[in-house]
Design a protein around this motif. Structure first.
Motif, PDB file in Angstrom:
ATOM      1  N   LEU A 189      97.938  49.193  41.301  1.00  0.00           N
ATOM      2  CA  LEU A 189      99.189  49.556  40.595  1.00  0.00           C
ATOM      3  C   LEU A 189      98.863  50.500  40.521  1.00  0.00           C
ATOM      4  O   LEU A 189      98.349  50.383  38.963  1.00  0.00           O
ATOM      5  N   ASP A 190      98.903  52.320  41.210  1.00  0.00           N
ATOM      6  CA  ASP A 190      98.186  53.340  40.250  1.00  0.00           C
ATOM      7  C   ASP A 190      99.067  54.744  40.351  1.00  0.00           C
ATOM      8  O   ASP A 190      98.442  55.249  39.231  1.00  0.00           O
ATOM      9  N   HIS A 191      99.970  54.731  41.010  1.00  0.00           N
ATOM     10  CA  HIS A 191     100.347  56.353  41.499  1.00  0.00           C
ATOM     11  C   HIS A 191     101.227  56.571  39.835  1.00  0.00           C
ATOM     12  O   HIS A 191     101.231  57.528  39.607  1.00  0.00           O
ATOM     13  N   ASP A 192     102.115  55.539  39.977  1.00  0.00           N
ATOM     14  CA  ASP A 192     103.621  55.812  39.482  1.00  0.00           C
ATOM     15  C   ASP A 192     103.477  55.383  37.810  1.00  0.00           C
ATOM     16  O   ASP A 192     104.048  54.687  37.158  1.00  0.00           O
ATOM     17  N   VAL A 193     102.260  54.994  37.105  1.00  0.00           N
ATOM     18  CA  VAL A 193     101.546  54.460  35.993  1.00  0.00           C
ATOM     19  C   VAL A 193     102.719  55.172  34.992  1.00  0.00           C
ATOM     20  O   VAL A 193     103.009  53.935  34.075  1.00  0.00           O
ATOM     21  N   GLN A 194     103.430  56.010  35.267  1.00  0.00           N
ATOM     22  CA  GLN A 194     103.294  56.660  33.557  1.00  0.00           C
ATOM     23  C   GLN A 194     105.392  56.450  33.570  1.00  0.00           C
ATOM     24  O   GLN A 194     106.277  56.275  32.452  1.00  0.00           O
ATOM     25  N   ASN A 195     105.286  55.837  34.723  1.00  0.00           N
ATOM     26  CA  ASN A 195     106.900  55.743  34.783  1.00  0.00           C
ATOM     27  C   ASN A 195     107.524  54.546  34.279  1.00  0.00           C
ATOM     28  O   ASN A 195     107.045  53.200  34.928  1.00  0.00           O
ATOM     29  N   LYS A 196     107.640  54.176  33.123  1.00  0.00           N
ATOM     30  CA  LYS A 196     108.723  53.585  32.585  1.00  0.00           C
ATOM     31  C   LYS A 196     109.860  52.833  32.435  1.00  0.00           C
ATOM     32  O   LYS A 196     110.052  51.420  32.257  1.00  0.00           O
ATOM     33  N   THR A 197     110.060  53.457  33.650  1.00  0.00           N
ATOM     34  CA  THR A 197     112.033  52.509  33.997  1.00  0.00           C
ATOM     35  C   THR A 197     112.194  51.558  34.879  1.00  0.00           C
ATOM     36  O   THR A 197     111.299  50.879  35.042  1.00  0.00           O
ATOM     37  N   SER A 198     113.424  51.455  33.483  1.00  0.00           N
ATOM     38  CA  SER A 198     113.624  49.227  34.811  1.00  0.00           C
ATOM     39  C   SER A 198     113.056  49.419  35.958  1.00  0.00           C
ATOM     40  O   SER A 198     112.374  48.251  36.453  1.00  0.00           O
ATOM     41  N   LYS A 199     113.339  50.494  36.889  1.00  0.00           N
ATOM     42  CA  LYS A 199     113.841  50.114  38.222  1.00  0.00           C
ATOM     43  C   LYS A 199     111.430  49.798  38.523  1.00  0.00           C
ATOM     44  O   LYS A 199     111.869  49.613  39.637  1.00  0.00           O
ATOM     45  N   ASN A 200     111.436  51.196  38.107  1.00  0.00           N
ATOM     46  CA  ASN A 200     110.192  50.826  38.692  1.00  0.00           C
ATOM     47  C   ASN A 200     108.843  50.163  38.049  1.00  0.00           C
ATOM     48  O   ASN A 200     108.562  48.808  38.646  1.00  0.00           O
ATOM     49  N   LEU A 201     109.552  49.951  37.450  1.00  0.00           N
ATOM     50  CA  LEU A 201     109.237  48.475  36.134  1.00  0.00           C
ATOM     51  C   LEU A 201     109.386  47.006  37.140  1.00  0.00           C
ATOM     52  O   LEU A 201     108.844  46.002  36.985  1.00  0.00           O
ATOM     53  N   SER A 202     110.355  46.767  37.526  1.00  0.00           N
ATOM     54  CA  SER A 202     110.655  46.202  38.174  1.00  0.00           C
ATOM     55  C   SER A 202     110.438  46.163  39.916  1.00  0.00           C
ATOM     56  O   SER A 202     109.505  44.821  39.840  1.00  0.00           O
ATOM     57  N   LYS A 203     110.319  47.070  40.068  1.00  0.00           N
ATOM     58  CA  LYS A 203     108.898  47.664  40.866  1.00  0.00           C
ATOM     59  C   LYS A 203     107.446  46.606  41.423  1.00  0.00           C
ATOM     60  O   LYS A 203     107.007  45.863  42.709  1.00  0.00           O
TER      61      LYS A 203
ATOM     62  N   LYS B 244     102.249  34.323  44.205  1.00  0.00           N
ATOM     63  CA  LYS B 244     102.380  34.205  45.443  1.00  0.00           C
ATOM     64  C   LYS B 244     101.986  33.548  46.713  1.00  0.00           C
ATOM     65  O   LYS B 244     101.627  32.536  47.092  1.00  0.00           O
ATOM     66  N   HIS B 245     101.612  34.574  46.887  1.00  0.00           N
ATOM     67  CA  HIS B 245     100.264  34.846  48.377  1.00  0.00           C
ATOM     68  C   HIS B 245      98.699  34.549  47.840  1.00  0.00           C
ATOM     69  O   HIS B 245      97.841  34.189  48.559  1.00  0.00           O
ATOM     70  N   GLY B 246      98.676  34.406  46.630  1.00  0.00           N
ATOM     71  CA  GLY B 246      97.025  34.660  46.341  1.00  0.00           C
ATOM     72  C   GLY B 246      95.823  35.304  46.503  1.00  0.00           C
ATOM     73  O   GLY B 246      95.252  35.807  46.622  1.00  0.00           O
ATOM     74  N   ILE B 247      96.957  36.969  46.831  1.00  0.00           N
ATOM     75  CA  ILE B 247      96.123  38.421  46.253  1.00  0.00           C
ATOM     76  C   ILE B 247      95.218  38.910  44.949  1.00  0.00           C
ATOM     77  O   ILE B 247      96.279  38.290  44.357  1.00  0.00           O
ATOM     78  N   ASP B 248      94.352  39.158  45.729  1.00  0.00           N
ATOM     79  CA  ASP B 248      94.066  39.725  44.254  1.00  0.00           C
ATOM     80  C   ASP B 248      94.435  41.000  43.681  1.00  0.00           C
ATOM     81  O   ASP B 248      94.977  41.591  44.420  1.00  0.00           O
ATOM     82  N   PHE B 249      95.282  40.656  42.361  1.00  0.00           N
ATOM     83  CA  PHE B 249      95.894  42.115  41.990  1.00  0.00           C
ATOM     84  C   PHE B 249      95.631  42.732  40.739  1.00  0.00           C
ATOM     85  O   PHE B 249      95.278  42.172  39.909  1.00  0.00           O
ATOM     86  N   TYR B 250      96.049  44.019  40.697  1.00  0.00           N
ATOM     87  CA  TYR B 250      94.964  44.921  40.024  1.00  0.00           C
ATOM     88  C   TYR B 250      96.367  46.033  39.320  1.00  0.00           C
ATOM     89  O   TYR B 250      96.871  46.582  39.586  1.00  0.00           O
ATOM     90  N   PRO B 251      96.902  45.318  38.094  1.00  0.00           N
ATOM     91  CA  PRO B 251      97.849  46.021  36.924  1.00  0.00           C
ATOM     92  C   PRO B 251      97.836  47.728  37.253  1.00  0.00           C
ATOM     93  O   PRO B 251      96.803  47.970  36.831  1.00  0.00           O
ATOM     94  N   ALA B 252      99.225  47.955  36.628  1.00  0.00           N
ATOM     95  CA  ALA B 252      98.774  49.960  36.336  1.00  0.00           C
ATOM     96  C   ALA B 252      97.991  49.239  35.202  1.00  0.00           C
ATOM     97  O   ALA B 252      97.989  49.049  34.213  1.00  0.00           O
TER      98      ALA B 252
END
Length: 725
Positions: free
Chosen positions: A91-105, A115-123
């Motif tokens: 997750l890297d594009h809209d990392v400044q966006n702290k709206t509930s909609k973006n955080l929910s996404k 759920k699927h055991g995929i490597d994940f790197y957060p904002a």
């Protein structure tokens, strides 16, 4: 053992010579890497530029667009990820966006990954491309793709990186594979050595401005030359990253001692990671776990396996740049095809309002250090805003340790979180109307970083920092003119190899059971280059989600020629019905000019033609996105510049495309009959006077055949899922 999908679906094979009897086919290093990751190839098939192949890449990266890919994945009925080690989410594009909609996404993407055991790197971890290099997902002599255009960057470490679309990403999640057409190969030779103060950013800015007539459009670039050993890995990553803006689909540097030394240093950093505060304490602690991708075993294997281009490998073009003649360059305004030597712009004293040191192009440790060296003890000019964001959290941490981050902040820089941000027009610090900005990013297209009436320039980190301090576009004081070459255009040239050919040497393809070896019918000619998707399928219909395929057929080409649909319909009505067991399929064959299907990504441009009864489009060349949409929907695309040239000379007004036919018609119908031998690689045309002529074309490979038999990519995915159920 489960056989590969293509092997199981072949009804018969042609008799092939033994490997010992078959002549050696030379390959570039890029073709060799693709060969490693191609699946379902016929026995003895050697991958070459232009081939359609099914690939199983090492990794596939998606970022904030993971959400739409999840929706596509679910809509095709997929329930599980084929190989959970293949996808990577960053997750890297809209990392400044702290709206509930973006955080929910973001939360839903993370939940899917867990759920699927995929490597994940957060904002906040960093820009996906940088993370993939840091964490070894992009690794030398491997193939890694991403649903983002800047995946070319992986070529900086000798990894073949290329962009895919979202449907491809969903296909990879569900089946582990998707199709790809191997691009034409272009050799870019870098000669000489850069002068002090000239950087990798200057190299790619100069390349974009010097070779600005589509010389590398949709190509795979292989960098060579005696100038490469003096380029750091960071320089190479910058250059490879911006081969995207240059127009290429791949940009790969050789794996040399510089590359290997860089990976040695990375491996040591992982081996020495500890919370101990001193070396003596660290020595008493057991070593940390081995990194899963950057480790001694993998590096030893890399050293033992040297993968290089064959001496007689074929390239469509050979471009040469003399690095020793290059001075710092600035791109723009608002176009990467315009680049100017820095000295010529400095004399104009172009004032700026904003400066940016961020993005996956130039925000690594060395870039931040270069900017800090310029700004140490100085301040950002009054009225100028200078924004800085590291390419990753690891980069920021190291820059803080070195003191460079603090230097920038004390000078007045405004720090932003590690991510894309202003580079893609998101978050804080965008250019406003009438403002001028200079940036170390990769794109300065109109409106990209803010208001469409702003002006954006691109330059190296040191030039950006100096401009921020001085308030106008300028170089750092450390830049010594006496050590630079004359401040003009660099020395560059083009060599077209005599072995270059638009049609590969005869490598016949195997015909899959059920795939027609011939498409036959009347020929219609649209003498037009750049016939865009709006001309093929009008935009006013694009978002009518309930429009039927029959209705699409009625409006196809409406904006180009309102009579096209009725002409094709009448031709189809006159054709006899083909036998269900026939190896030939009837239809109307459309021939057009170059860059057919350029424009938007609407897939209806392909489905409307197919629904109208056009099974094959022949053109001089195709827009890349149209071609993907066509093949993903079972529409065959064939390139034949020779046929286009012949039809243009005889039937286009004044012998030129762009003004219709000689009789004023937009779609030329003179009674030609054509047979497209898609497996043999030949187009046989019967002209109105009875003359017959054959044209060699590239055969349709088994990967495209398989997609056609499945009704397109979604059908292929469903078939793959069902075969594993």
């Amino acid at each position: 053992m489960r056989l590969p999908l293509f092997t199981r679906s072949w009804g018969h094979r042609r008799c092939l010579a033994t490997v010992a009897d078959r002549p050696r086919v030379p390959q570039t290093v890029i073709e060799k890497v693709v060969q490693k990751y191609a699946v379902g190839l016929p026995e003895g098939k050697v991958v070459k530029a232009g081939d359609y192949v099914m690939i199983r890449p090492q990794h596939v990266m998606t970022h904030d667009n993971t959400g739409p890919v999840i929706s596509k994945f679910n809509s095709i009925g997929a329930k599980k990820v084929h190989n959970s080690a293949q996808p990577v989410f960053t997750l890297d594009h809209d990392v400044q966006n702290k709206t509930s909609k973006n955080l929910s996404k973001y939360a839903s993407i993370e939940a899917f990954a867990r759920k699927h055991g995929i490597d994940f790197y957060p904002a906040g971890r960093g820009i996906g491309h940088q993370v993939l290099v840091e964490e070894g997902y992009a690794f030398p002599t491997t193939l890694t793709v991403a649903s983002d255009s800047h995946s070319n960057m992986y070529g900086g470490v000798g990894c073949v990186g290329t962009p895919i679309v979202r449907t491809d990403a969903a296909a990879l999640w569900a089946t582990g594979q998707t199709w790809w057409q191997v691009p034409r190969m272009v050799k870019v030779e870098l000669r000489g050595r850069l002068a002090p103060g000239v950087t990798g950013k200057d190299v790619i800015v100069a390349l974009c401005g010097s070779f600005n007539n589509d010389e590398v459009l949709n190509a795979a670039i292989e960098f060579t030359g005696d100038g490469i050993p003096a380029l750091t890995v960071d320089d190479r990553l910058t250059i490879a990253n911006m081969t995207t803006e240059w127009g290429a689909l791949v940009g790969v540097f050789p794996v040399d001692q510089v590359t290997l030394d860089w990976y040695d240093a990375r491996a040591r950093s992982f081996e020495l990671r500890t919370f101990a505060s001193s070396p003596s304490l660290a020595a008493s602690i057991p070593p940390p776990p081995e990194h899963p991708r950057i480790n001694r075993k993998r590096l030893d294997a890399l050293r033992a396996t040297s993968l290089t281009s064959d001496p007689d490998a074929e390239y469509s073009s050979h471009l040469i740049l003399d690095l020793s003649t290059l001075v710092p360059h600035v791109s723009g305004p608002n176009s990467v095809k315009v680049s100017n030597p820095l000295p010529s712009l400095e004399s104009s004293r172009i004032p700026i309002k904003k400066a940016y040191l961020l993005s996956c192009t130039n925000a690594r440790v060395s870039d931040i250090a270069a900017a800090a060296a310029v700004m140490k003890g100085r301040k950002v000019a009054p009225g100028v805003e200078f924004y800085v964001a590291a390419a990753s959290s690891e980069v920021q941490q190291e820059s803080e340790r070195l003191g460079d981050w603090e230097t920038l902040v004390l000078a007045g820089a405004k720090p932003l979180p590690a991510g894309c941000g202003p580079c893609i027009g998101l978050g804080t610090g965008l250019l406003e109307e009438g403002e001028v900005g200079i940036s170390a990013t990769n794109r300065n297209y109109k409106g990209r970083m803010g208001h469409p009436k702003a002006q954006a320039y691109l330059a190296s980190p040191a030039v950006v920092a100096a401009s921020a301090v001085n308030g106008h576009i300028s170089g750092p004081s450390s830049l010594d003119p006496a050590l630079l070459p004359p401040a003009g255009a660099p020395t560059f040239s083009i060599v077209t190899p005599s072995t270059a050919s638009s049609v590969a040497a005869a490598q016949s393809e195997v015909a899959l059971a059920g795939f027609p070896t011939t498409f036959a019918g009347p020929l219609v000619f649209a003498p037009q280059d750049n016939l865009n998707t709006d001309g093929i399928y009008p935009g006013k219909y694009t978002y009518q989600d309930d429009i039927t395929l029959e209705r699409q057929a009625e409006v196809v080409m409406e904006n180009y020629d309102p009579s096209f649909a009725s002409l094709v319909a009448s031709m189809r009505n006159e054709q006899p019905s083909a036998s269900a067991s026939s190896d030939a399929r009837s239809g109307v064959i459309l021939v057009s000019g170059y860059n057919f299907g350029t424009g938007s990504s609407r897939e209806q441009a392909a489905t409307a033609l197919k629904s109208a009864g056009v099974p094959v489009v022949i053109a001089g060349s195709f827009g890349d996105i149209f071609k993907r949409n066509a093949i993903n929907n079972g529409l065959i695309c064939i390139e034949s510049p020779e046929l286009v040239s012949d039809l243009t000379a005889q039937y286009a007004k004044d012998g030129k495309r762009g003004a219709g036919g000689v009789d004023g018609e937009l779609t030329v119908d003179k009674g030609h009959e054509v047979e497209v031998k898609v497996v043999e690689g030949r187009v046989d045309v019967v002209f109105p006077g009875g003359e017959k002529k054959s044209y060699e074309v590239r055969p349709v490979g088994t990967s495209v055949q398989e997609l056609w038999l499945c009704g397109g990519l979604e059908g292929f995915i469903l078939k793959s899922i069902q075969s594993e159920a």
